[in-house]
Design a protein around this motif. Structure first.
Motif, PDB file in Angstrom:
ATOM      1  N   VAL A 192       0.841  -1.206   0.000  1.00  0.00           N
ATOM      2  CA  VAL A 192       0.000   0.000   0.000  1.00  0.00           C
ATOM      3  C   VAL A 192       0.875   1.254   0.000  1.00  0.00           C
ATOM      4  CG1 VAL A 192      -1.652   1.355   1.354  1.00  0.00           C
ATOM      5  CG2 VAL A 192      -1.981  -1.099   1.091  1.00  0.00           C
ATOM      6  N   SER A 193       1.983   1.226   0.749  1.00  0.00           N
ATOM      7  CA  SER A 193       2.894   2.371   0.798  1.00  0.00           C
ATOM      8  C   SER A 193       3.513   2.643  -0.567  1.00  0.00           C
ATOM      9  CB  SER A 193       3.996   2.121   1.830  1.00  0.00           C
ATOM     10  OG  SER A 193       3.456   2.006   3.131  1.00  0.00           O
ATOM     11  N   VAL A 194       3.884   1.576  -1.274  1.00  0.00           N
ATOM     12  CA  VAL A 194       4.445   1.730  -2.623  1.00  0.00           C
ATOM     13  C   VAL A 194       3.378   2.284  -3.565  1.00  0.00           C
ATOM     14  CG1 VAL A 194       5.385   0.493  -4.615  1.00  0.00           C
ATOM     15  CG2 VAL A 194       6.175  -0.077  -2.315  1.00  0.00           C
ATOM     16  N   MET A 195       2.156   1.788  -3.439  1.00  0.00           N
ATOM     17  CA  MET A 195       1.047   2.302  -4.257  1.00  0.00           C
ATOM     18  C   MET A 195       0.770   3.766  -3.941  1.00  0.00           C
ATOM     19  SD  MET A 195      -1.471  -1.020  -4.034  1.00  0.00           S
ATOM     20  CE  MET A 195      -2.835  -0.273  -4.935  1.00  0.00           C
ATOM     21  N   LYS A 196       0.926   4.138  -2.675  1.00  0.00           N
ATOM     22  CA  LYS A 196       0.740   5.535  -2.269  1.00  0.00           C
ATOM     23  C   LYS A 196       1.800   6.417  -2.915  1.00  0.00           C
ATOM     24  CE  LYS A 196       0.418   8.483   1.833  1.00  0.00           C
ATOM     25  NZ  LYS A 196       0.461   8.527   3.330  1.00  0.00           N
ATOM     26  N   LEU A 197       3.028   5.903  -2.969  1.00  0.00           N
ATOM     27  CA  LEU A 197       4.108   6.630  -3.642  1.00  0.00           C
ATOM     28  C   LEU A 197       3.740   6.907  -5.094  1.00  0.00           C
ATOM     29  CD1 LEU A 197       7.475   4.973  -2.480  1.00  0.00           C
ATOM     30  CD2 LEU A 197       6.885   7.394  -2.341  1.00  0.00           C
ATOM     31  N   THR A 198       3.229   5.869  -5.767  1.00  0.00           N
ATOM     32  CA  THR A 198       2.843   6.006  -7.170  1.00  0.00           C
ATOM     33  C   THR A 198       1.737   7.045  -7.343  1.00  0.00           C
ATOM     34  OG1 THR A 198       3.383   3.669  -7.539  1.00  0.00           O
ATOM     35  CG2 THR A 198       2.030   4.755  -9.201  1.00  0.00           C
ATOM     36  N   CYS A 199       0.733   6.988  -6.468  1.00  0.00           N
ATOM     37  CA  CYS A 199      -0.388   7.937  -6.554  1.00  0.00           C
ATOM     38  C   CYS A 199       0.056   9.367  -6.274  1.00  0.00           C
ATOM     39  CB  CYS A 199      -1.502   7.525  -5.586  1.00  0.00           C
ATOM     40  SG  CYS A 199      -2.425   6.062  -6.094  1.00  0.00           S
ATOM     41  N   LEU A 200       0.943   9.548  -5.301  1.00  0.00           N
ATOM     42  CA  LEU A 200       1.462  10.885  -5.002  1.00  0.00           C
ATOM     43  C   LEU A 200       2.230  11.450  -6.195  1.00  0.00           C
ATOM     44  CD1 LEU A 200       2.717  10.622  -1.297  1.00  0.00           C
ATOM     45  CD2 LEU A 200       1.001  12.216  -2.166  1.00  0.00           C
ATOM     46  N   TYR A 201       3.053  10.594  -6.793  1.00  0.00           N
ATOM     47  CA  TYR A 201       3.845  11.032  -7.950  1.00  0.00           C
ATOM     48  C   TYR A 201       2.932  11.445  -9.103  1.00  0.00           C
ATOM     49  CZ  TYR A 201       6.982  10.864 -11.964  1.00  0.00           C
ATOM     50  OH  TYR A 201       7.671  11.182 -13.100  1.00  0.00           O
ATOM     51  N   ARG A 202       1.924  10.630  -9.386  1.00  0.00           N
ATOM     52  CA  ARG A 202       1.014  10.925 -10.493  1.00  0.00           C
ATOM     53  C   ARG A 202       0.157  12.161 -10.214  1.00  0.00           C
ATOM     54  NH1 ARG A 202      -1.116   4.822 -12.152  1.00  0.00           N
ATOM     55  NH2 ARG A 202       0.887   4.099 -13.013  1.00  0.00           N
ATOM     56  N   THR A 203      -0.264  12.316  -8.963  1.00  0.00           N
ATOM     57  CA  THR A 203      -1.062  13.492  -8.593  1.00  0.00           C
ATOM     58  C   THR A 203      -0.255  14.769  -8.762  1.00  0.00           C
ATOM     59  OG1 THR A 203      -2.320  12.163  -6.996  1.00  0.00           O
ATOM     60  CG2 THR A 203      -2.445  14.549  -6.770  1.00  0.00           C
ATOM     61  N   ALA A 204       0.995  14.754  -8.277  1.00  0.00           N
ATOM     62  CA  ALA A 204       1.874  15.918  -8.431  1.00  0.00           C
ATOM     63  C   ALA A 204       2.139  16.202  -9.911  1.00  0.00           C
ATOM     64  CB  ALA A 204       3.191  15.673  -7.700  1.00  0.00           C
ATOM     65  N   LYS A 205       2.301  15.133 -10.710  1.00  0.00           N
ATOM     66  CA  LYS A 205       2.550  15.287 -12.142  1.00  0.00           C
ATOM     67  C   LYS A 205       1.362  15.938 -12.842  1.00  0.00           C
ATOM     68  CE  LYS A 205       3.793  12.640 -16.274  1.00  0.00           C
ATOM     69  NZ  LYS A 205       4.026  11.281 -16.833  1.00  0.00           N
ATOM     70  N   ILE A 206       0.145  15.574 -12.450  1.00  0.00           N
ATOM     71  CA  ILE A 206      -1.063  16.157 -13.048  1.00  0.00           C
ATOM     72  C   ILE A 206      -1.108  17.665 -12.797  1.00  0.00           C
ATOM     73  CG2 ILE A 206      -3.590  16.252 -12.873  1.00  0.00           C
ATOM     74  CD1 ILE A 206      -3.478  13.198 -12.300  1.00  0.00           C
ATOM     75  N   PHE A 207      -0.784  18.087 -11.567  1.00  0.00           N
ATOM     76  CA  PHE A 207      -0.781  19.518 -11.259  1.00  0.00           C
ATOM     77  C   PHE A 207       0.329  20.252 -12.023  1.00  0.00           C
ATOM     78  CE2 PHE A 207      -3.197  18.368  -7.332  1.00  0.00           C
ATOM     79  CZ  PHE A 207      -4.254  19.229  -7.548  1.00  0.00           C
ATOM     80  N   ARG A 208       1.497  19.608 -12.166  1.00  0.00           N
ATOM     81  CA  ARG A 208       2.584  20.229 -12.925  1.00  0.00           C
ATOM     82  C   ARG A 208       2.191  20.409 -14.400  1.00  0.00           C
ATOM     83  NH1 ARG A 208       6.058  16.964  -9.708  1.00  0.00           N
ATOM     84  NH2 ARG A 208       6.021  15.331 -11.306  1.00  0.00           N
ATOM     85  N   GLU A 209       1.578  19.378 -14.970  1.00  0.00           N
ATOM     86  CA  GLU A 209       1.164  19.445 -16.367  1.00  0.00           C
ATOM     87  C   GLU A 209       0.075  20.507 -16.569  1.00  0.00           C
ATOM     88  OE1 GLU A 209       0.014  15.458 -17.204  1.00  0.00           O
ATOM     89  OE2 GLU A 209       2.064  14.778 -17.628  1.00  0.00           O
ATOM     90  N   TYR A 210      -0.835  20.600 -15.598  1.00  0.00           N
ATOM     91  CA  TYR A 210      -1.898  21.607 -15.680  1.00  0.00           C
ATOM     92  C   TYR A 210      -1.297  23.022 -15.620  1.00  0.00           C
ATOM     93  CZ  TYR A 210      -5.765  24.598 -14.246  1.00  0.00           C
ATOM     94  OH  TYR A 210      -6.676  25.623 -14.157  1.00  0.00           O
ATOM     95  N   ALA A 211      -0.320  23.210 -14.726  1.00  0.00           N
ATOM     96  CA  ALA A 211       0.327  24.518 -14.597  1.00  0.00           C
ATOM     97  C   ALA A 211       1.073  24.879 -15.873  1.00  0.00           C
ATOM     98  CB  ALA A 211       1.296  24.507 -13.415  1.00  0.00           C
ATOM     99  N   THR A 212       1.720  23.898 -16.497  1.00  0.00           N
ATOM    100  CA  THR A 212       2.466  24.133 -17.732  1.00  0.00           C
ATOM    101  C   THR A 212       1.524  24.513 -18.875  1.00  0.00           C
ATOM    102  OG1 THR A 212       4.157  22.539 -17.063  1.00  0.00           O
ATOM    103  CG2 THR A 212       4.066  23.133 -19.407  1.00  0.00           C
ATOM    104  N   GLU A 213       0.418  23.767 -18.983  1.00  0.00           N
ATOM    105  CA  GLU A 213      -0.550  24.034 -20.048  1.00  0.00           C
ATOM    106  C   GLU A 213      -1.233  25.400 -19.860  1.00  0.00           C
ATOM    107  OE1 GLU A 213      -1.270  22.365 -22.804  1.00  0.00           O
ATOM    108  OE2 GLU A 213       0.276  20.887 -22.359  1.00  0.00           O
ATOM    109  N   SER A 214      -1.539  25.745 -18.610  1.00  0.00           N
ATOM    110  CA  SER A 214      -2.245  26.993 -18.334  1.00  0.00           C
ATOM    111  C   SER A 214      -1.373  28.217 -18.521  1.00  0.00           C
ATOM    112  CB  SER A 214      -2.798  26.979 -16.900  1.00  0.00           C
ATOM    113  OG  SER A 214      -3.701  25.904 -16.705  1.00  0.00           O
ATOM    114  N   SER A 215      -0.061  28.044 -18.365  1.00  0.00           N
ATOM    115  CA  SER A 215       0.860  29.177 -18.476  1.00  0.00           C
ATOM    116  C   SER A 215       1.186  29.534 -19.918  1.00  0.00           C
ATOM    117  CB  SER A 215       2.146  28.895 -17.722  1.00  0.00           C
ATOM    118  OG  SER A 215       2.800  27.746 -18.250  1.00  0.00           O
ATOM    119  N   ARG A 216       0.788  28.653 -20.866  1.00  0.00           N
ATOM    120  CA  ARG A 216       1.074  28.914 -22.271  1.00  0.00           C
ATOM    121  C   ARG A 216       0.139  29.968 -22.860  1.00  0.00           C
ATOM    122  NH1 ARG A 216       2.033  22.694 -24.429  1.00  0.00           N
ATOM    123  NH2 ARG A 216       3.972  22.343 -23.290  1.00  0.00           N
TER     124      ARG A 216
END
Length: 216
Positions: A192-216
């Motif tokens: 579960v901890s490893v799965m949590k790591l994966t979910c945290l990484y993907r969640t942070a990535k989604i916000f980064r991608e959204y910020a990149t797209e919105s700043s264009r």
């Protein structure tokens, strides 16, 4: 019209800043989970039975990491009240756990330590629930599938946590069965901890991608 466009631009810029901030803080949580897993493994009762000298370093790593983790959750509390509750539970569980460590050893103090361990488990359990639901809430508007994954992961956490608790009762009835349940629960918690790591990484990535797209 120009004022209207300017307001929209300012709002978009604000959303970008917020998304970048979320991505950074979730990224820090990601890196905090790794030492917390190491600390949990080292201080695990099953591991301590074989390698007792690893118990104290494991406890120290866990407590320091949880304090830092609680602080980051507190910073995220402006995005969801669930993060605030998760932070409070996290920091409170560390305080109670640290207090139980100061209780001198002995048969007379065994019951007190047992009583202190119960609120630690309750706080940790509710803190995890608040955190998972907080992640699900903040990401829901950008990615509903990711929000569902956080809720599903919470169910897996409940299963592994329940197995760990039941193993304590099983030890009283059948030592070998209880130890087996403890090991299975420990493995489940690690998964579960490893799965949590994966979910945290993907969640942070989604916000980064959204910020990149919105700043264009």
């Amino acid at each position: 019209m120009n004022e209207w466009n300017k307001e929209i631009q300012n709002e978009n810029e604000l959303q970008v800043v917020i998304s970048v901030s979320k991505a950074e803080e979730l990224g820090i949580l990601f890196w905090m989970v790794i030492p917390s897993i190491a600390g949990a493994v080292l201080s695990n009762q099953a591991v301590a039975a074989w390698l007792p000298f690893l118990y104290l370093p494991g406890r120290i790593i866990s407590m320091v990491t949880l304090c830092a983790y609680g602080y980051i959750l507190l910073k995220l509390s402006s995005e969801s009240s669930r993060y605030r509750m998760a932070a409070i539970c996290c920091l409170a569980s560390v305080a109670v756990d640290a207090g139980s460590s100061l209780v001198p050893e002995g048969a007379a103090m065994a019951s007190l330590i047992g009583l202190l361990s119960f609120p630690v488990m309750i706080l940790a359990f509710y803190g995890e629930y608040s955190e998972y639901m907080g992640h699900s809430e903040v990401i829901c508007a950008l990615d509903e599938e990711m929000a569902v994954k956080w809720k599903r992961l919470w169910k897996w956490f409940v299963y592994s946590f329940g197995l760990m608790i039941s193993s304590v009762l099983l030890v009283m009835l059948n030592g070998m069965l209880g130890i087996t349940a403890l090991l299975v629960g420990t493995i489940g918690t690690l998964i579960v901890s490893v799965m949590k790591l994966t979910c945290l990484y993907r969640t942070a990535k989604i916000f980064r991608e959204y910020a990149t797209e919105s700043s264009r």
